[in-house]
Design a protein around this motif. Structure first.
Motif, PDB file in Angstrom:
ATOM      1  N   PRO A   1       6.603  13.750  -6.791  1.00  0.00           N
ATOM      2  CA  PRO A   1       7.831  14.404  -6.109  1.00  0.00           C
ATOM      3  C   PRO A   1       8.770  13.100  -4.956  1.00  0.00           C
ATOM      4  CG  PRO A   1       5.183  15.062  -5.265  1.00  0.00           C
ATOM      5  CD  PRO A   1       5.455  14.285  -6.692  1.00  0.00           C
ATOM      6  N   ASP A   2       9.955  13.938  -4.563  1.00  0.00           N
ATOM      7  CA  ASP A   2      10.807  13.017  -3.887  1.00  0.00           C
ATOM      8  C   ASP A   2      10.068  12.755  -2.160  1.00  0.00           C
ATOM      9  OD1 ASP A   2      12.683  13.495  -6.003  1.00  0.00           O
ATOM     10  OD2 ASP A   2      13.939  15.341  -4.981  1.00  0.00           O
ATOM     11  N   ASN A   3       9.251  13.807  -2.186  1.00  0.00           N
ATOM     12  CA  ASN A   3       9.122  13.623  -0.248  1.00  0.00           C
ATOM     13  C   ASN A   3       7.279  12.312  -0.112  1.00  0.00           C
ATOM     14  OD1 ASN A   3       7.329  15.251  -1.263  1.00  0.00           O
ATOM     15  ND2 ASN A   3       6.776  16.455  -0.025  1.00  0.00           N
ATOM     16  N   LEU A   4       7.339  11.678  -1.479  1.00  0.00           N
ATOM     17  CA  LEU A   4       6.303  10.510  -1.099  1.00  0.00           C
ATOM     18  C   LEU A   4       6.649   9.649  -0.219  1.00  0.00           C
ATOM     19  CD1 LEU A   4       5.008   9.875  -4.809  1.00  0.00           C
ATOM     20  CD2 LEU A   4       4.244  11.633  -3.406  1.00  0.00           C
ATOM     21  N   ILE A   5       5.850   9.382   0.568  1.00  0.00           N
ATOM     22  CA  ILE A   5       5.882   8.314   1.568  1.00  0.00           C
ATOM     23  C   ILE A   5       4.888   7.178   1.005  1.00  0.00           C
ATOM     24  CG2 ILE A   5       5.155   7.058   4.037  1.00  0.00           C
ATOM     25  CD1 ILE A   5       5.435  10.432   4.553  1.00  0.00           C
ATOM     26  N   PRO A   6       5.543   5.746   1.165  1.00  0.00           N
ATOM     27  CA  PRO A   6       4.958   4.377   0.550  1.00  0.00           C
ATOM     28  C   PRO A   6       3.691   4.434   1.614  1.00  0.00           C
ATOM     29  CG  PRO A   6       6.765   3.444   1.377  1.00  0.00           C
ATOM     30  CD  PRO A   6       7.000   5.656   1.429  1.00  0.00           C
ATOM     31  N   LEU A   7       2.344   3.523   0.989  1.00  0.00           N
ATOM     32  CA  LEU A   7       1.192   3.729   1.816  1.00  0.00           C
ATOM     33  C   LEU A   7       1.960   2.072   2.435  1.00  0.00           C
ATOM     34  CD1 LEU A   7      -1.889   3.745  -0.626  1.00  0.00           C
ATOM     35  CD2 LEU A   7      -1.048   5.197   1.070  1.00  0.00           C
ATOM     36  N   PRO A   8       0.805   2.296   3.614  1.00  0.00           N
ATOM     37  CA  PRO A   8       1.032   0.907   4.803  1.00  0.00           C
ATOM     38  C   PRO A   8       0.737   0.094   3.441  1.00  0.00           C
ATOM     39  CG  PRO A   8      -0.314   1.936   5.817  1.00  0.00           C
ATOM     40  CD  PRO A   8       0.558   2.908   3.842  1.00  0.00           C
ATOM     41  N   GLU A   9       1.147  -1.459   4.354  1.00  0.00           N
ATOM     42  CA  GLU A   9       0.367  -2.744   3.722  1.00  0.00           C
ATOM     43  C   GLU A   9      -1.118  -3.386   4.030  1.00  0.00           C
ATOM     44  OE1 GLU A   9       1.176  -4.671   1.576  1.00  0.00           O
ATOM     45  OE2 GLU A   9       3.050  -3.577   0.911  1.00  0.00           O
ATOM     46  N   ILE A  10      -2.107  -3.296   3.477  1.00  0.00           N
ATOM     47  CA  ILE A  10      -3.515  -3.806   4.189  1.00  0.00           C
ATOM     48  C   ILE A  10      -3.295  -4.546   5.194  1.00  0.00           C
ATOM     49  CG2 ILE A  10      -5.373  -4.084   3.574  1.00  0.00           C
ATOM     50  CD1 ILE A  10      -4.856  -2.658   0.666  1.00  0.00           C
ATOM     51  N   PRO A  11      -3.518  -4.277   6.338  1.00  0.00           N
ATOM     52  CA  PRO A  11      -3.952  -5.650   7.297  1.00  0.00           C
ATOM     53  C   PRO A  11      -4.639  -6.978   6.884  1.00  0.00           C
ATOM     54  CG  PRO A  11      -4.908  -3.964   8.667  1.00  0.00           C
ATOM     55  CD  PRO A  11      -4.606  -3.867   7.432  1.00  0.00           C
ATOM     56  N   GLU A  12      -4.459  -8.228   7.729  1.00  0.00           N
ATOM     57  CA  GLU A  12      -5.439  -8.984   7.177  1.00  0.00           C
ATOM     58  C   GLU A  12      -7.233  -9.109   8.062  1.00  0.00           C
ATOM     59  OE1 GLU A  12      -5.297 -12.319   4.804  1.00  0.00           O
ATOM     60  OE2 GLU A  12      -3.605 -11.234   4.255  1.00  0.00           O
ATOM     61  N   LEU A  13      -7.756  -8.519   7.611  1.00  0.00           N
ATOM     62  CA  LEU A  13      -8.436  -9.162   8.195  1.00  0.00           C
ATOM     63  C   LEU A  13      -9.425 -10.558   9.259  1.00  0.00           C
ATOM     64  CD1 LEU A  13     -12.310  -8.478   6.257  1.00  0.00           C
ATOM     65  CD2 LEU A  13     -11.248  -7.151   7.521  1.00  0.00           C
ATOM     66  N   PRO A  14     -10.125 -10.412  10.378  1.00  0.00           N
ATOM     67  CA  PRO A  14     -10.152 -11.830  11.363  1.00  0.00           C
ATOM     68  C   PRO A  14     -10.794 -12.551  10.933  1.00  0.00           C
ATOM     69  CG  PRO A  14      -9.992  -9.293  12.765  1.00  0.00           C
ATOM     70  CD  PRO A  14     -10.614  -8.947  11.148  1.00  0.00           C
TER      71      PRO A  14
END
Length: 134
Positions: free
Chosen positions: A35-48
């Motif tokens: 579909p046209d209304n897809l939102i990309p996933l956010p990047e996975i943050p680095e663990l402390p």
């Protein structure tokens, strides 16, 4: 034989009409697979750093020989008897007969709480068989 020619002509004409109808249709644009209304996933943050490294393993604990079960195996004829003792006290007997499944005789720990007037004063529970093992 001449009467077959009109029949053959009709068959050829009836099969050509659907082919011509299909070829005259305008080609539609292909639809996208998503579909046209897809939102990309956010990047996975680095663990402390404190979470990135695994915690240290606990030190080796020395086993107490008094708490380990001592097993004595006794052969009587074709039967095998295993006596399980903890700290020198007999806790369980496993009887492996020649015929039939093994059964267990365990020390009745709850003897003081559940006395019955018909008991013979024995500190052993009735024979128990193992039906299922997980």
């Amino acid at each position: 034989m001449t009467h077959l020619y009109p029949l053959i002509f009709i068959l050829l004409l009836s099969s050509a009409v659907p082919v011509m109808a299909q070829s005259e249709q305008p080609k539609q644009a292909k639809k996208p697979a998503h579909p046209d209304n897809l939102i990309p996933l956010p990047e996975i943050p680095e663990l402390p750093k404190e979470l990135a490294d695994p915690p240290p393993l606990p030190p080796d604990i020395q086993s107490d020989p008094e708490l380990e079960t001592q097993v004595t195996i006794i052969k009587r004829g074709e039967d095998t008897i295993e006596e399980h003792r903890i700290n020198g006290e007999l806790m369980m007997i496993k009887v492996i007969p020649r015929i039939g499944p093994p059964y267990y005789l365990k020390k009745n720990i709850s003897r003081g709480a559940h006395t019955h007037p018909g008991d013979a004063g024995i500190d052993v529970s009735p024979p128990m068989w193992q039906f299922m093992r997980f």
